[in-house]
Write a protein that holds these residues in place. Structure first.
Motif, PDB file in Angstrom:
ATOM      1  N   ARG A  26       0.789  -1.235   0.000  1.00 14.48           N
ATOM      2  CA  ARG A  26       0.000   0.000   0.000  1.00 14.48           C
ATOM      3  C   ARG A  26       0.822   1.287   0.000  1.00 14.48           C
ATOM      4  N   CYS A  27       2.034   1.238   0.503  1.00 13.21           N
ATOM      5  CA  CYS A  27       2.760   2.494   0.753  1.00 13.21           C
ATOM      6  C   CYS A  27       4.046   2.629  -0.052  1.00 13.21           C
ATOM      7  N   ALA A  28       4.727   1.502  -0.302  1.00 14.97           N
ATOM      8  CA  ALA A  28       6.086   1.571  -0.843  1.00 14.97           C
ATOM      9  C   ALA A  28       6.139   2.182  -2.241  1.00 14.97           C
ATOM     10  N   GLY A  66       6.017  10.080  -9.441  1.00 19.48           N
ATOM     11  CA  GLY A  66       6.878  11.223  -9.706  1.00 19.48           C
ATOM     12  C   GLY A  66       6.360  12.502  -9.062  1.00 19.48           C
ATOM     13  N   LEU A  67       5.830  12.390  -7.835  1.00 16.55           N
ATOM     14  CA  LEU A  67       5.281  13.563  -7.151  1.00 16.55           C
ATOM     15  C   LEU A  67       6.394  14.571  -6.879  1.00 16.55           C
ATOM     16  N   LYS A  68       6.030  15.846  -7.075  1.00  8.71           N
ATOM     17  CA  LYS A  68       7.021  16.919  -6.834  1.00  8.71           C
ATOM     18  C   LYS A  68       7.409  16.954  -5.373  1.00  8.71           C
ATOM     19  N   VAL A 104       8.206  14.861  -2.796  1.00  7.00           N
ATOM     20  CA  VAL A 104       8.565  13.443  -2.710  1.00  7.00           C
ATOM     21  C   VAL A 104       8.074  12.873  -1.375  1.00  7.00           C
ATOM     22  N   PRO A 105       7.288  11.796  -1.415  1.00  8.86           N
ATOM     23  CA  PRO A 105       6.809  11.197  -0.165  1.00  8.86           C
ATOM     24  C   PRO A 105       8.000  10.803   0.720  1.00  8.86           C
ATOM     25  N   PRO A 106       7.996  11.221   1.981  1.00  8.03           N
ATOM     26  CA  PRO A 106       9.158  10.955   2.843  1.00  8.03           C
ATOM     27  C   PRO A 106       9.326   9.471   3.154  1.00  8.03           C
ATOM     28  N   ASP A 107      10.589   9.082   3.367  1.00  8.66           N
ATOM     29  CA  ASP A 107      10.884   7.703   3.792  1.00  8.66           C
ATOM     30  C   ASP A 107      10.192   7.467   5.132  1.00  8.66           C
ATOM     31  N   VAL A 165      -2.683  10.477   9.644  1.00  9.92           N
ATOM     32  CA  VAL A 165      -2.293  10.773   8.257  1.00  9.92           C
ATOM     33  C   VAL A 165      -2.795   9.667   7.333  1.00  9.92           C
ATOM     34  N   VAL A 166      -2.632   8.416   7.770  1.00 14.40           N
ATOM     35  CA  VAL A 166      -3.053   7.291   6.925  1.00 14.40           C
ATOM     36  C   VAL A 166      -4.572   7.330   6.705  1.00 14.40           C
ATOM     37  N   LEU A 167      -5.326   7.621   7.756  1.00 16.15           N
ATOM     38  CA  LEU A 167      -6.784   7.602   7.635  1.00 16.15           C
ATOM     39  C   LEU A 167      -7.329   8.839   6.925  1.00 16.15           C
ATOM     40  N   MET A 186      -1.280  12.627  -0.734  1.00 17.33           N
ATOM     41  CA  MET A 186      -1.498  11.268  -0.240  1.00 17.33           C
ATOM     42  C   MET A 186      -2.991  11.020  -0.035  1.00 17.33           C
ATOM     43  N   PRO A 187      -3.495   9.935  -0.623  1.00 16.18           N
ATOM     44  CA  PRO A 187      -4.927   9.655  -0.480  1.00 16.18           C
ATOM     45  C   PRO A 187      -5.262   9.168   0.926  1.00 16.18           C
ATOM     46  N   SER A 188      -6.529   9.294   1.292  1.00 14.37           N
ATOM     47  CA  SER A 188      -6.997   8.746   2.561  1.00 14.37           C
ATOM     48  C   SER A 188      -7.170   7.235   2.425  1.00 14.37           C
ATOM     49  N   ARG A 204      -9.832   1.246   4.756  1.00 15.64           N
ATOM     50  CA  ARG A 204      -9.026   0.266   4.020  1.00 15.64           C
ATOM     51  C   ARG A 204      -8.179  -0.590   4.961  1.00 15.64           C
ATOM     52  N   PHE A 205      -8.117  -0.208   6.236  1.00 21.41           N
ATOM     53  CA  PHE A 205      -7.337  -0.985   7.201  1.00 21.41           C
ATOM     54  C   PHE A 205      -8.210  -1.352   8.393  1.00 21.41           C
ATOM     55  N   THR A 206      -8.119  -2.591   8.839  1.00 27.30           N
ATOM     56  CA  THR A 206      -8.738  -2.944  10.106  1.00 27.30           C
ATOM     57  C   THR A 206      -7.827  -2.414  11.217  1.00 27.30           C
ATOM     58  N   ALA A 232      -0.443  -3.466  12.968  1.00 26.62           N
ATOM     59  CA  ALA A 232       0.672  -4.192  12.361  1.00 26.62           C
ATOM     60  C   ALA A 232       1.564  -3.235  11.574  1.00 26.62           C
ATOM     61  N   LEU A 233       0.925  -2.347  10.835  1.00 32.21           N
ATOM     62  CA  LEU A 233       1.678  -1.365  10.042  1.00 32.21           C
ATOM     63  C   LEU A 233       2.546  -0.504  10.957  1.00 32.21           C
ATOM     64  N   LEU A 234       1.956  -0.023  12.053  1.00 30.86           N
ATOM     65  CA  LEU A 234       2.709   0.824  12.984  1.00 30.86           C
ATOM     66  C   LEU A 234       3.831   0.022  13.639  1.00 30.86           C
TER      67      LEU A 234
HETATM   68  C1  HEC Z   1      -0.111   8.228  -3.734  1.00 30.45           C
HETATM   69  C2  HEC Z   1       1.136   8.201  -2.996  1.00 30.45           C
HETATM   70  C3  HEC Z   1       1.103   7.825  -1.529  1.00 30.45           C
HETATM   71  C4  HEC Z   1       0.680   6.639  -0.959  1.00 30.45           C
HETATM   72  C5  HEC Z   1       0.089   5.425  -1.651  1.00 30.45           C
HETATM   73  C6  HEC Z   1       0.957   6.762   0.454  1.00 30.45           C
HETATM   74  N1  HEC Z   1       1.469   8.003   0.747  1.00 30.45           N
HETATM   75 FE1  HEC Z   1       1.956   8.688   2.588  1.00 30.45          FE
HETATM   76  N2  HEC Z   1       2.470  10.499   1.804  1.00 30.45           N
HETATM   77  C7  HEC Z   1       2.468  10.804   0.448  1.00 30.45           C
HETATM   78  C8  HEC Z   1       2.898  12.185   0.271  1.00 30.45           C
HETATM   79  C9  HEC Z   1       3.036  12.924  -1.045  1.00 30.45           C
HETATM   80  C10 HEC Z   1       3.166  12.686   1.575  1.00 30.45           C
HETATM   81  C11 HEC Z   1       3.621  14.113   1.960  1.00 30.45           C
HETATM   82  C12 HEC Z   1       2.371  14.903   2.182  1.00 30.45           C
HETATM   83  C13 HEC Z   1       2.637  16.347   2.465  1.00 30.45           C
HETATM   84  O1  HEC Z   1       3.410  16.643   3.404  1.00 30.45           O
HETATM   85  O2  HEC Z   1       2.061  17.174   1.753  1.00 30.45           O
HETATM   86  C14 HEC Z   1       2.882  11.593   2.500  1.00 30.45           C
HETATM   87  C15 HEC Z   1       3.002  11.716   3.883  1.00 30.45           C
HETATM   88  C16 HEC Z   1       2.863  10.666   4.762  1.00 30.45           C
HETATM   89  C17 HEC Z   1       3.087  10.746   6.179  1.00 30.45           C
HETATM   90  C18 HEC Z   1       3.543  11.985   6.931  1.00 30.45           C
HETATM   91  C19 HEC Z   1       5.039  11.822   7.082  1.00 30.45           C
HETATM   92  C20 HEC Z   1       5.743  13.056   7.484  1.00 30.45           C
HETATM   93  O3  HEC Z   1       6.837  12.910   8.087  1.00 30.45           O
HETATM   94  O4  HEC Z   1       5.267  14.137   7.151  1.00 30.45           O
HETATM   95  C21 HEC Z   1       2.866   9.516   6.696  1.00 30.45           C
HETATM   96  C22 HEC Z   1       2.993   9.094   8.162  1.00 30.45           C
HETATM   97  C23 HEC Z   1       2.483   8.668   5.609  1.00 30.45           C
HETATM   98  N3  HEC Z   1       2.479   9.387   4.445  1.00 30.45           N
HETATM   99  C24 HEC Z   1       2.192   7.330   5.740  1.00 30.45           C
HETATM  100  C25 HEC Z   1       1.760   6.508   4.692  1.00 30.45           C
HETATM  101  C26 HEC Z   1       1.433   5.116   4.845  1.00 30.45           C
HETATM  102  C27 HEC Z   1       1.572   4.332   6.144  1.00 30.45           C
HETATM  103  C28 HEC Z   1       1.020   4.689   3.631  1.00 30.45           C
HETATM  104  C29 HEC Z   1       0.528   3.293   3.270  1.00 30.45           C
HETATM  105  C30 HEC Z   1      -0.646   2.849   4.009  1.00 30.45           C
HETATM  106  C31 HEC Z   1       1.087   5.797   2.709  1.00 30.45           C
HETATM  107  N4  HEC Z   1       1.548   6.880   3.391  1.00 30.45           N
HETATM  108  C32 HEC Z   1       0.723   5.756   1.373  1.00 30.45           C
HETATM  109  C33 HEC Z   1       2.084   9.968  -0.588  1.00 30.45           C
HETATM  110  C34 HEC Z   1       1.590   8.678  -0.444  1.00 30.45           C
END
Ligand code: HEC
Length: 114
Positions: A40-42, A51-53, A55-58, A82-84, A90-92, A96-98, A104-106
């Protein structure tokens, strides 16, 4: 005496090998979380395949260093929120998660292991 010394060295070497070179084991719960993360996340948080401008953080150090407001390490509740709710691009994931899957994810993200 020499034999004891050799045996001790062998034991320490063996411990060193198994301790350092074997991949750390995840609990079943952490392993489930890793699976959820991979599915779901990787693709965003590791590969940024959209290719989001912004970049989703590690996520592996989200509990050590955070870009959440204040810069303090995130809490479980903040990450879950954030996940919910989603954030920026990032979509809500609401519904989607029980509770077990979220836990488990946390638990997996707490390990910091890739
Ligand atoms: C469509 C791409 C996408 C997916 C899929 C996605 N994320 Fe994200 N996520 C993002 C982006 C982009 C941000 C940064 C948002 C911002 O700060 O505007 C983000 C931010 C976050 C943050 C905040 C982190 C921080 O330090 O600010 C968390 C926590 C997070 N995501 C968890 C998750 C988890 C857990 C999943 C899987 C269940 C997930 N994300 C799936 C794109 C995604």
């Amino acid at each position: 005496m020499a034999q004891v010394f050799v045996a001790t060295c062998a034991a320490i070497t063996l411990l060193g090998w198994t301790g350092c070179h074997r991949a750390p084991r995840l609990t079943p719960q952490q392993a489930e979380g890793k699976h959820l993360y991979e599915v779901r996340c990787a693709h965003c948080h590791r590969d940024n395949d959209l290719g989001l401008k912004k970049v989703p953080p590690d996520l592996h150090d989200v509990f050590r260093r955070s870009t959440l407001p204040g810069g303090a390490p995130a809490t479980d509740a903040q990450v879950a929120r954030v996940v919910l709710q989603g954030k920026g691009m990032m979509p809500s994931f609401a519904g989607r998660f029980t509770d077990e899957q979220m836990a488990a994810l946390l638990a997996y993200l707490h390990t910091g292991l890739k």
